[in-house]
Design a protein around this motif. Structure first.
Motif, PDB file in Angstrom:
ATOM      1  N   SER A  30       0.619  -1.160   0.033  1.00 38.70           N
ATOM      2  CA  SER A  30      -0.161   0.230   0.124  1.00 38.70           C
ATOM      3  C   SER A  30       0.823   1.303  -0.077  1.00 38.70           C
ATOM      4  CB  SER A  30      -1.206  -0.020   1.218  1.00 38.70           C
ATOM      5  OG  SER A  30      -0.147   0.032   2.354  1.00 38.70           O
ATOM      6  N   LEU A  31       2.390   1.147   0.048  1.00 38.43           N
ATOM      7  CA  LEU A  31       3.120   2.187  -0.110  1.00 38.43           C
ATOM      8  C   LEU A  31       3.987   1.882  -1.414  1.00 38.43           C
ATOM      9  CD1 LEU A  31       4.155   4.922   1.276  1.00 38.43           C
ATOM     10  CD2 LEU A  31       5.971   3.345   2.292  1.00 38.43           C
ATOM     11  N   TYR A  32       3.734   2.798  -2.505  1.00 40.97           N
ATOM     12  CA  TYR A  32       4.456   2.524  -3.692  1.00 40.97           C
ATOM     13  C   TYR A  32       4.840   3.743  -4.218  1.00 40.97           C
ATOM     14  CZ  TYR A  32       5.133  -1.644  -6.730  1.00 40.97           C
ATOM     15  OH  TYR A  32       5.449  -2.742  -7.358  1.00 40.97           O
ATOM     16  N   TYR A  33       6.032   3.571  -5.266  1.00 43.81           N
ATOM     17  CA  TYR A  33       6.357   4.627  -5.750  1.00 43.81           C
ATOM     18  C   TYR A  33       6.729   4.477  -7.313  1.00 43.81           C
ATOM     19  CZ  TYR A  33       9.503   8.626  -7.105  1.00 43.81           C
ATOM     20  OH  TYR A  33       9.805   9.818  -7.767  1.00 43.81           O
ATOM     21  N   VAL A  34       6.456   5.105  -8.330  1.00 49.26           N
ATOM     22  CA  VAL A  34       6.784   4.693  -9.618  1.00 49.26           C
ATOM     23  C   VAL A  34       7.090   5.989 -10.348  1.00 49.26           C
ATOM     24  CG1 VAL A  34       6.017   3.650 -11.978  1.00 49.26           C
ATOM     25  CG2 VAL A  34       4.813   2.578  -9.668  1.00 49.26           C
ATOM     26  N   SER A  35       8.216   5.950 -11.481  1.00 47.80           N
ATOM     27  CA  SER A  35       8.705   7.158 -11.907  1.00 47.80           C
ATOM     28  C   SER A  35       8.953   6.892 -13.397  1.00 47.80           C
ATOM     29  CB  SER A  35      10.139   7.483 -11.099  1.00 47.80           C
ATOM     30  OG  SER A  35      10.532   8.654 -11.980  1.00 47.80           O
ATOM     31  N   ASP A  36       8.561   7.566 -14.454  1.00 43.76           N
ATOM     32  CA  ASP A  36       9.183   7.509 -15.893  1.00 43.76           C
ATOM     33  C   ASP A  36      10.118   8.681 -16.126  1.00 43.76           C
ATOM     34  OD1 ASP A  36       7.572   5.190 -17.591  1.00 43.76           O
ATOM     35  OD2 ASP A  36       6.496   5.839 -15.844  1.00 43.76           O
ATOM     36  N   TYR A  37      11.010   8.677 -16.550  1.00 40.08           N
ATOM     37  CA  TYR A  37      11.860   9.972 -16.865  1.00 40.08           C
ATOM     38  C   TYR A  37      12.466  10.017 -18.644  1.00 40.08           C
ATOM     39  CZ  TYR A  37      15.459  13.504 -15.526  1.00 40.08           C
ATOM     40  OH  TYR A  37      16.378  14.620 -15.601  1.00 40.08           O
ATOM     41  N   PHE A  38      11.945  11.014 -18.930  1.00 40.21           N
ATOM     42  CA  PHE A  38      12.240  11.064 -20.453  1.00 40.21           C
ATOM     43  C   PHE A  38      13.304  12.331 -20.643  1.00 40.21           C
ATOM     44  CE2 PHE A  38       8.258   9.233 -20.074  1.00 40.21           C
ATOM     45  CZ  PHE A  38       8.112   8.170 -20.977  1.00 40.21           C
ATOM     46  N   SER A  39      14.412  12.071 -21.122  1.00 41.66           N
ATOM     47  CA  SER A  39      15.405  13.225 -21.258  1.00 41.66           C
ATOM     48  C   SER A  39      15.678  13.179 -22.481  1.00 41.66           C
ATOM     49  CB  SER A  39      16.597  12.820 -20.229  1.00 41.66           C
ATOM     50  OG  SER A  39      17.558  14.069 -20.284  1.00 41.66           O
ATOM     51  N   PHE A  40      15.263  14.172 -23.288  1.00 37.94           N
ATOM     52  CA  PHE A  40      15.532  14.553 -24.514  1.00 37.94           C
ATOM     53  C   PHE A  40      16.627  15.677 -24.993  1.00 37.94           C
ATOM     54  CE2 PHE A  40      14.765  17.136 -28.314  1.00 37.94           C
ATOM     55  CZ  PHE A  40      14.682  16.488 -29.481  1.00 37.94           C
ATOM     56  N   VAL A  41      17.664  15.457 -26.140  1.00 31.46           N
ATOM     57  CA  VAL A  41      18.403  16.291 -26.536  1.00 31.46           C
ATOM     58  C   VAL A  41      18.198  16.325 -28.225  1.00 31.46           C
ATOM     59  CG1 VAL A  41      20.829  17.141 -26.790  1.00 31.46           C
ATOM     60  CG2 VAL A  41      19.994  16.158 -24.563  1.00 31.46           C
ATOM     61  N   GLY A  42      17.905  17.531 -28.681  1.00 28.54           N
ATOM     62  CA  GLY A  42      17.876  17.430 -30.133  1.00 28.54           C
ATOM     63  C   GLY A  42      18.322  18.793 -30.802  1.00 28.54           C
ATOM     64  N   LYS A  43      18.510  19.033 -32.080  1.00 29.99           N
ATOM     65  CA  LYS A  43      18.887  20.059 -32.625  1.00 29.99           C
ATOM     66  C   LYS A  43      18.126  20.577 -33.900  1.00 29.99           C
ATOM     67  CE  LYS A  43      23.106  20.787 -33.873  1.00 29.99           C
ATOM     68  NZ  LYS A  43      24.603  21.047 -34.230  1.00 29.99           N
ATOM     69  N   ASP A  44      18.498  21.635 -34.331  1.00 38.22           N
ATOM     70  CA  ASP A  44      18.029  22.034 -35.828  1.00 38.22           C
ATOM     71  C   ASP A  44      18.804  23.426 -35.997  1.00 38.22           C
ATOM     72  OD1 ASP A  44      17.124  24.216 -34.393  1.00 38.22           O
ATOM     73  OD2 ASP A  44      15.002  24.012 -34.748  1.00 38.22           O
ATOM     74  N   THR A  45      18.676  23.902 -37.248  1.00 33.30           N
ATOM     75  CA  THR A  45      19.517  25.069 -37.490  1.00 33.30           C
ATOM     76  C   THR A  45      19.883  26.106 -36.509  1.00 33.30           C
ATOM     77  OG1 THR A  45      17.439  25.927 -38.805  1.00 33.30           O
ATOM     78  CG2 THR A  45      19.103  24.701 -39.986  1.00 33.30           C
TER      79      THR A  45
END
Length: 310
Positions: A30-45
Motif C-alpha cells: 500500500s506504499l508504492y512509488y513509480v517514475s518514468d523519466y524522459f530526457s531529450f536532446v535534439g537540434k535544428d539549424t
C-alpha cells in the motif's frame, strides 16, 4: 494516460497506456512509488533544445499522488518556463501507467514508442521504440534504462535527437509523501547526446537506500547503434563552484573508460545552470553541459543534462 493520441505506431482506436515492461501487477504494497523519466536532446539549424520530464506517482494507503518535474532549455534563449511542472491529481489511482495531467498527455509503451503531448507548451515529443540498455530488479523493485531516436516539435520547430529513458518502480517506498534523508546523497546523473547519433548515460551516488536497485554507479554508451561496454568508467570532478550552504556545485568533469576500442575521454563543462532547490545541507540543480568525446581516434561533440542532488 489514456489519451487517444493519433500515432502511426498504433493501428488501434485508443492509444495503449504507457506501461512498465510488464503488465499491471496488483500493487504488492500500500506504499508504492513509480517514475518514468524522459530526457531529450535534439537540434535544428537554430541550435540545441533539451527537454526533460520526470513523471512520478505514488500510493500511500488510500492516498494517491502524481507529479511532473519538467525543464526545457533552448541553446540561444536559455531556460524556458514550462507549464505543468508540479503535483496534480491522480484521480484514477494510476501507478503503472502515467496519469495524464492538464498539461501533459501520454500515449504508447516503451517497446513500441511513446508520444508526449502538451498543447499549453506547444510541444509534442515522439519517441521511437526504446531499446533496453540496463535492467535491474531487487526486492520487487524494477529499474530500467533505455534510449532511442526521438523528435521534438516545439513552437514550430522540429528537432531531431535522442531520448534517454529511466524507469523505476519500488514498493514500500514513496518519496512523494515521506522524507528519506540522504536518499540520493551526492547524486550526479548525466543524460548526454553524442552528436545526435548516440547516447552516454552515467550516474553516481553515495546514497545507500537505492543502491541495491539502481547501483551506486551505472553507465551505458551507444554510438551509431553500437553499444559500447563500459567496464571501468571513471568520473572526476574537475571544478566546483560556490553554493549557498555546506556544499559546492560540481561544474566540470572528466569521464574516462578503456575498452577494445581503446581509451575514451569525455571533457564536460557547464554552460547553463539552474538551481531548483536549496536546503542548506544540500541542493538540487539541473545543468546544461557540453564537451567532447575522444574515442577511437575520433572526436564527437557531447551535449545534454547533468542532474545534481548534493
Amino acid at each position: 494516460g489514456h489519451s487517444a493520441v493519433p500515432s502511426p505506431l498504433f493501428a488501434v482506436t485508443e492509444t495503449p497506456p504507457v506501461l512498465s515492461q510488464e503488465p499491471n501487477p496488483a500493487p504488492a504494497s500500500s506504499l508504492y512509488y513509480v517514475s518514468d523519466y524522459f530526457s531529450f536532446v535534439g537540434k535544428d539549424t537554430q541550435g540545441h533544445v533539451a527537454f526533460a520530464i520526470d513523471t512520478n506517482r505514488g500510493r500511500d494507503g488510500d492516498q494517491w499522488q502524481a507529479e511532473h518535474f519538467v525543464v526545457l532549455h533552448d541553446e540561444r534563449h536559455g531556460w524556458i518556463d514550462v507549464q505543468g511542472s508540479g503535483s496534480y491529481d491522480n484521480a484514477n489511482h494510476e501507478l503503472f501507467t502515467i496519469p495524464d495531467s492538464p498539461s501533459f498527455q501520454f500515449g504508447g509503451i516503451p517497446s513500441t514508442g511513446i508520444i508526449i503531448t502538451s498543447t499549453s507548451n506547444s510541444l509534442v515529443l515522439t519517441v521511437m521504440p526504446l531499446l533496453e540498455r540496463i535492467s535491474r530488479k531487487h526486492d520487487d523493485g524494477v529499474y530500467w534504462l533505455g534510449s532511442a531516436q526521438a523528435t521534438l516539435q516545439w513552437r514550430g520547430r522540429t528537432l531531431e535527437g535522442r531520448v534517454i529513458y529511466e524507469y523505476l518502480s519500488k514498493p514500500d517506498f514513496n518519496r512523494l509523501t515521506r522524507t528519506y534523508w540522504g536518499l540520493w546523497n551526492n547524486f550526479q546523473g548525466f543524460y548526454l547526446s553524442l552528436e545526435g547519433v548516440g547516447d552516454l548515460y552515467l550516474h553516481r551516488s553515495e546514497g545507500e537506500m537505492m543502491a541495491a536497485l539502481t547501483g551506486k554507479q551505472e553507465a551505458f554508451a551507444v554510438l551509431d547503434t553500437n553499444e559500447i561496454s563500459l567496464p571501468d568508467i571513471s568520473i572526476t570532478t574537475r571544478a566546483r563552484t560556490f553554493a549557498p550552504g555546506f556544499y559546492r556545485w560540481p561544474t566540470q568533469w572528466d569521464i574516462q573508460w578503456r575498452d577494445e576500442g581503446g581509451q575514451a575521454t569525455v571533457r564536460l563543462d557547464t554552460v547553463h545552470f539552474k538551481r531548483v532547490a536549496n536546503w542548506v545541507i544540500g541542493g538540487f540543480a539541473m545543468s546544461i553541459v557540453q564537451g567532447e568525446l575522444y574515442y577511437g581516434g575520433q572526436s564527437y561533440s557531447v551535449y545534454g543534462f547533468a542532474e545534481l542532488l548534493m
